[in-house]
Design a protein around this motif. Sequence first.
Motif, PDB file in Angstrom:
ATOM      1  N   LEU A  85      34.668  49.788  33.593  1.00 35.52           N
ATOM      2  CA  LEU A  85      35.273  48.305  34.367  1.00 35.52           C
ATOM      3  C   LEU A  85      36.488  48.912  34.384  1.00 35.52           C
ATOM      4  O   LEU A  85      36.779  50.259  33.736  1.00 35.52           O
ATOM      5  N   TYR A  86      37.115  49.206  35.972  1.00 34.34           N
ATOM      6  CA  TYR A  86      37.816  49.294  35.952  1.00 34.34           C
ATOM      7  C   TYR A  86      38.713  48.679  37.092  1.00 34.34           C
ATOM      8  O   TYR A  86      38.092  47.528  38.092  1.00 34.34           O
ATOM      9  N   GLU A  87      40.121  47.963  36.910  1.00 37.17           N
ATOM     10  CA  GLU A  87      40.253  46.886  37.073  1.00 37.17           C
ATOM     11  C   GLU A  87      39.980  45.928  37.577  1.00 37.17           C
ATOM     12  O   GLU A  87      39.728  45.285  38.369  1.00 37.17           O
ATOM     13  N   GLY A  88      38.635  45.414  37.054  1.00 40.17           N
ATOM     14  CA  GLY A  88      37.926  43.809  36.756  1.00 40.17           C
ATOM     15  C   GLY A  88      36.764  44.263  37.745  1.00 40.17           C
ATOM     16  O   GLY A  88      35.604  43.324  37.271  1.00 40.17           O
ATOM     17  N   LYS A  89      36.651  45.291  37.528  1.00 37.97           N
ATOM     18  CA  LYS A  89      35.248  45.720  38.737  1.00 37.97           C
ATOM     19  C   LYS A  89      34.184  47.230  37.722  1.00 37.97           C
ATOM     20  O   LYS A  89      35.123  47.809  37.656  1.00 37.97           O
ATOM     21  N   ALA A  90      32.930  46.877  37.848  1.00 43.56           N
ATOM     22  CA  ALA A  90      32.085  47.795  37.123  1.00 43.56           C
ATOM     23  C   ALA A  90      32.270  49.111  38.371  1.00 43.56           C
ATOM     24  O   ALA A  90      31.873  48.767  39.007  1.00 43.56           O
TER      25      ALA A  90
END
Length: 167
Positions: free
Chosen positions: A46-51
């Motif tokens: 997850l990066y900044e809320g997105k996978a």
Amino acid sequence: WWHVHETESGRSDDSYFDTTRNSKNPEFIEIARRNGVRVWPMLSNLYEGKADKEIVRSLLNSSEKQAALAASIRDWLKAHDFDGLNLDLESLNTEDYNRLPAFLDVLHKTLKAGNLGLSLDIEAGNDELRIKQLTANVDFVVVMMYDEHSEDGTPGPIASINWTESI
């Protein structure tokens, strides 16, 4: 605490654990250890809320990257006196879910050699998961029992009792 990302050495970024970014980390770890709680940092895509499923695909495409990352994780966990790793790789493509057990085998063997544990987060209700293959090389599973409803869908509970029981 950790996020999978691409580097030439196959290492993952441990800067999220950096005490300058979260000054409470040493305090939390001390409280956990004082109370007999094992500390297993999480490695996530997850990066900044997105996978980020492409970064996982890149990792799964290379046995060299997998071995390098597993050794790097083992060494990092040992250097920080942690007890194991929690792996949270979400929203992958079907073919990558099918290739994930091979990486879990590499990771588990590498961590076990360092006397470290491995846990895996599994998305509840994901019909693409091959549960038996995924769990064959982990010490325990964390079932993520939420997302019956989310901010992207219709209003409702995160995990109602009926939905939870059906999962």
